[in-house]
Design a protein around this motif. Structure first.
Motif, PDB file in Angstrom:
ATOM      1  N   PHE A  67       0.815  -1.219   0.000  1.00 11.08           N
ATOM      2  CA  PHE A  67       0.000   0.000   0.000  1.00 11.08           C
ATOM      3  C   PHE A  67       0.846   1.266   0.000  1.00 11.08           C
ATOM      4  CE2 PHE A  67      -3.656  -2.575   1.338  1.00 11.08           C
ATOM      5  CZ  PHE A  67      -4.682  -1.930   0.678  1.00 11.08           C
ATOM      6  N   ASP A  68       2.008   1.207   0.601  1.00 13.16           N
ATOM      7  CA  ASP A  68       2.851   2.406   0.694  1.00 13.16           C
ATOM      8  C   ASP A  68       3.264   2.952  -0.665  1.00 13.16           C
ATOM      9  OD1 ASP A  68       2.716   2.245   3.434  1.00 13.16           O
ATOM     10  OD2 ASP A  68       4.672   1.288   3.657  1.00 13.16           O
ATOM     11  N   HIS A  69       3.253   2.127  -1.673  1.00 10.47           N
ATOM     12  CA  HIS A  69       3.690   2.534  -3.011  1.00 10.47           C
ATOM     13  C   HIS A  69       2.521   2.773  -3.971  1.00 10.47           C
ATOM     14  CE1 HIS A  69       7.818   1.800  -1.898  1.00 10.47           C
ATOM     15  NE2 HIS A  69       7.415   0.666  -1.349  1.00 10.47           N
ATOM     16  N   LEU A  70       1.312   2.768  -3.449  1.00 10.20           N
ATOM     17  CA  LEU A  70       0.122   2.970  -4.283  1.00 10.20           C
ATOM     18  C   LEU A  70      -0.169   4.455  -4.435  1.00 10.20           C
ATOM     19  CD1 LEU A  70      -2.346   1.709  -5.757  1.00 10.20           C
ATOM     20  CD2 LEU A  70      -3.544   1.893  -3.568  1.00 10.20           C
ATOM     21  N   PRO A  71      -0.003   5.010  -5.648  1.00 15.91           N
ATOM     22  CA  PRO A  71      -0.343   6.426  -5.857  1.00 15.91           C
ATOM     23  C   PRO A  71      -1.860   6.625  -5.765  1.00 15.91           C
ATOM     24  CG  PRO A  71       0.919   5.550  -7.709  1.00 15.91           C
ATOM     25  CD  PRO A  71       0.538   4.396  -6.851  1.00 15.91           C
ATOM     26  N   GLU A  72      -2.268   7.738  -5.210  1.00 16.22           N
ATOM     27  CA  GLU A  72      -3.700   8.015  -5.074  1.00 16.22           C
ATOM     28  C   GLU A  72      -4.410   8.065  -6.416  1.00 16.22           C
ATOM     29  OE1 GLU A  72      -4.343  11.555  -2.870  1.00 16.22           O
ATOM     30  OE2 GLU A  72      -3.403  10.765  -1.048  1.00 16.22           O
ATOM     31  N   ASP A  73      -3.686   8.497  -7.449  1.00 20.91           N
ATOM     32  CA  ASP A  73      -4.337   8.695  -8.745  1.00 20.91           C
ATOM     33  C   ASP A  73      -4.179   7.526  -9.709  1.00 20.91           C
ATOM     34  OD1 ASP A  73      -1.642   9.043  -9.250  1.00 20.91           O
ATOM     35  OD2 ASP A  73      -1.914  10.853 -10.442  1.00 20.91           O
ATOM     36  N   LEU A  74      -3.710   6.385  -9.233  1.00 22.08           N
ATOM     37  CA  LEU A  74      -3.598   5.206 -10.112  1.00 22.08           C
ATOM     38  C   LEU A  74      -4.986   4.617 -10.322  1.00 22.08           C
ATOM     39  CD1 LEU A  74      -1.696   3.235 -11.625  1.00 22.08           C
ATOM     40  CD2 LEU A  74      -1.739   1.839  -9.545  1.00 22.08           C
ATOM     41  N   LEU A  75      -5.371   4.476 -11.568  1.00 26.32           N
ATOM     42  CA  LEU A  75      -6.679   3.928 -11.906  1.00 26.32           C
ATOM     43  C   LEU A  75      -6.559   2.442 -12.252  1.00 26.32           C
ATOM     44  CD1 LEU A  75      -7.963   6.877 -14.091  1.00 26.32           C
ATOM     45  CD2 LEU A  75      -8.463   6.391 -11.691  1.00 26.32           C
ATOM     46  N   HIS A  77      -7.381   0.616 -14.668  1.00 29.83           N
ATOM     47  CA  HIS A  77      -7.038   0.226 -16.029  1.00 29.83           C
ATOM     48  C   HIS A  77      -5.604   0.604 -16.426  1.00 29.83           C
ATOM     49  CE1 HIS A  77      -8.155   4.435 -16.693  1.00 29.83           C
ATOM     50  NE2 HIS A  77      -7.384   4.373 -17.759  1.00 29.83           N
ATOM     51  N   GLN A  78      -4.840   1.234 -15.551  1.00 21.85           N
ATOM     52  CA  GLN A  78      -3.508   1.732 -15.889  1.00 21.85           C
ATOM     53  C   GLN A  78      -2.422   0.672 -15.626  1.00 21.85           C
ATOM     54  OE1 GLN A  78      -3.693   5.413 -13.564  1.00 21.85           O
ATOM     55  NE2 GLN A  78      -3.811   6.543 -15.500  1.00 21.85           N
ATOM     56  N   GLU A  79      -2.505  -0.405 -16.363  1.00 18.24           N
ATOM     57  CA  GLU A  79      -1.584  -1.533 -16.192  1.00 18.24           C
ATOM     58  C   GLU A  79      -0.129  -1.155 -16.476  1.00 18.24           C
ATOM     59  OE1 GLU A  79      -0.784  -5.990 -17.995  1.00 18.24           O
ATOM     60  OE2 GLU A  79      -2.667  -4.982 -18.406  1.00 18.24           O
ATOM     61  N   MET A  80       0.115  -0.412 -17.541  1.00 16.84           N
ATOM     62  CA  MET A  80       1.492  -0.028 -17.860  1.00 16.84           C
ATOM     63  C   MET A  80       2.103   0.814 -16.746  1.00 16.84           C
ATOM     64  SD  MET A  80       1.358   0.690 -21.975  1.00 16.84           S
ATOM     65  CE  MET A  80       2.948   1.454 -21.937  1.00 16.84           C
ATOM     66  N   ARG A  81       1.334   1.721 -16.234  1.00  9.58           N
ATOM     67  CA  ARG A  81       1.826   2.570 -15.146  1.00  9.58           C
ATOM     68  C   ARG A  81       2.101   1.737 -13.887  1.00  9.58           C
ATOM     69  NH1 ARG A  81      -1.355   7.216 -12.005  1.00  9.58           N
ATOM     70  NH2 ARG A  81       0.392   7.932 -10.741  1.00  9.58           N
ATOM     71  N   SER A  82       1.228   0.789 -13.597  1.00 10.29           N
ATOM     72  CA  SER A  82       1.450  -0.051 -12.417  1.00 10.29           C
ATOM     73  C   SER A  82       2.717  -0.882 -12.568  1.00 10.29           C
ATOM     74  CB  SER A  82       0.248  -0.947 -12.129  1.00 10.29           C
ATOM     75  OG  SER A  82       0.105  -1.955 -13.094  1.00 10.29           O
ATOM     76  N   ASN A  83       2.972  -1.369 -13.762  1.00 11.19           N
ATOM     77  CA  ASN A  83       4.201  -2.141 -14.012  1.00 11.19           C
ATOM     78  C   ASN A  83       5.439  -1.272 -13.797  1.00 11.19           C
ATOM     79  OD1 ASN A  83       2.756  -4.455 -14.599  1.00 11.19           O
ATOM     80  ND2 ASN A  83       2.742  -4.058 -16.801  1.00 11.19           N
ATOM     81  N   GLU A  84       5.369  -0.021 -14.213  1.00 14.62           N
ATOM     82  CA  GLU A  84       6.510   0.903 -14.002  1.00 14.62           C
ATOM     83  C   GLU A  84       6.738   1.138 -12.509  1.00 14.62           C
ATOM     84  OE1 GLU A  84       5.483   4.436 -16.188  1.00 14.62           O
ATOM     85  OE2 GLU A  84       5.712   3.440 -18.122  1.00 14.62           O
ATOM     86  N   ILE A  85       5.674   1.313 -11.756  1.00  9.96           N
ATOM     87  CA  ILE A  85       5.780   1.526 -10.314  1.00  9.96           C
ATOM     88  C   ILE A  85       6.433   0.317  -9.651  1.00  9.96           C
ATOM     89  CG2 ILE A  85       4.468   1.765  -8.158  1.00  9.96           C
ATOM     90  CD1 ILE A  85       2.364   3.348  -9.951  1.00  9.96           C
ATOM     91  N   ILE A  86       5.953  -0.850  -9.998  1.00  8.99           N
ATOM     92  CA  ILE A  86       6.488  -2.092  -9.427  1.00  8.99           C
ATOM     93  C   ILE A  86       7.959  -2.245  -9.778  1.00  8.99           C
ATOM     94  CG2 ILE A  86       6.354  -4.617  -9.528  1.00  8.99           C
ATOM     95  CD1 ILE A  86       3.245  -4.162  -9.946  1.00  8.99           C
ATOM     96  N   ASP A  87       8.291  -2.026 -11.041  1.00 14.28           N
ATOM     97  CA  ASP A  87       9.699  -2.147 -11.479  1.00 14.28           C
ATOM     98  C   ASP A  87      10.596  -1.165 -10.733  1.00 14.28           C
ATOM     99  OD1 ASP A  87       8.971  -4.154 -13.224  1.00 14.28           O
ATOM    100  OD2 ASP A  87       9.001  -2.868 -15.020  1.00 14.28           O
ATOM    101  N   ASP A  88      10.123   0.089 -10.585  1.00 17.97           N
ATOM    102  CA  ASP A  88      10.918   1.106  -9.886  1.00 17.97           C
ATOM    103  C   ASP A  88      11.180   0.708  -8.428  1.00 17.97           C
ATOM    104  OD1 ASP A  88      11.040   2.667 -12.151  1.00 17.97           O
ATOM    105  OD2 ASP A  88       9.510   4.105 -11.485  1.00 17.97           O
ATOM    106  N   VAL A  89      10.188   0.182  -7.764  1.00 12.47           N
ATOM    107  CA  VAL A  89      10.325  -0.189  -6.366  1.00 12.47           C
ATOM    108  C   VAL A  89      11.237  -1.398  -6.201  1.00 12.47           C
ATOM    109  CG1 VAL A  89       9.102  -1.053  -4.328  1.00 12.47           C
ATOM    110  CG2 VAL A  89       8.106   0.784  -5.689  1.00 12.47           C
ATOM    111  N   LEU A  90      11.120  -2.341  -7.114  1.00 10.58           N
ATOM    112  CA  LEU A  90      11.898  -3.578  -6.992  1.00 10.58           C
ATOM    113  C   LEU A  90      13.340  -3.459  -7.475  1.00 10.58           C
ATOM    114  CD1 LEU A  90       9.203  -6.223  -7.981  1.00 10.58           C
ATOM    115  CD2 LEU A  90       9.932  -5.527  -5.679  1.00 10.58           C
ATOM    116  N   GLU A  91      13.686  -2.357  -8.112  1.00  8.17           N
ATOM    117  CA  GLU A  91      15.061  -2.175  -8.596  1.00  8.17           C
ATOM    118  C   GLU A  91      16.021  -1.935  -7.461  1.00  8.17           C
ATOM    119  OE1 GLU A  91      15.091   0.916 -11.548  1.00  8.17           O
ATOM    120  OE2 GLU A  91      14.459  -0.474 -13.084  1.00  8.17           O
TER     121      GLU A  91
END
Length: 91
Positions: A67-75, A77-91
Motif C-alpha cells: 500500500f505504501d507505493h500505491l499512488p492516489e491517482d492510479l486507476l 485500467h492503468q496496467e502499464m503505469r502499475s508495471n513501471e511503479i512495481i519495477d521502480d520499487v523492486l530495482e
C-alpha cells in the motif's frame, strides 16, 4: 471471479467521489464505458472490484510492493503505469 480481497482497504471509491484534481477527473471520464463521474465508481467496481480484480493495476501494485507505493491517482485500467511503479520499487 469473486470480490477483490482488498476491496474494503482500497481507497479507490473515495478518491473518485472526492477527487479535486481536475486532470484526474478528466482521466476518469476518458475511461471506456464511463459517461459521467457519478457512474465511474460503479463502473470500476463492477469491472474490477467485484469480478476481475487480478487485472486491476491498483491490486497488482498493492500485491507486489504494498500500500505504501500505491499512488492516489492510479486507476484500475492503468496496467502499464502499475508495471513501471512495481519495477521502480523492486530495482
Amino acid at each position: 471471479m469473486s470480490m477483490c480481497p482488498l476491496y474494503y482497504r482500497c481507497p479507490l471509491a473515495d478518491e473518485i467521489l472526492l477527487a479535486d484534481n481536475v486532470e484526474l477527473i478528466k482521466e476518469y471520464l476518458k475511461t471506456p464505458g464511463v459517461l459521467t463521474s457519478e457512474g465511474l465508481s460503479e463502473c470500476y467496481e463492477s469491472k474490477y472490484c467485484k469480478s476481475n480484480y487480478r487485472e486491476c493495476a491498483r491490486f497488482n501494485v498493492i500485491k507486489e510492493v504494498g500500500f505504501d507505493h500505491l499512488p492516489e491517482d492510479l486507476l484500475p485500467h492503468q496496467e502499464m503505469r502499475s508495471n513501471e511503479i512495481i519495477d521502480d520499487v523492486l530495482e
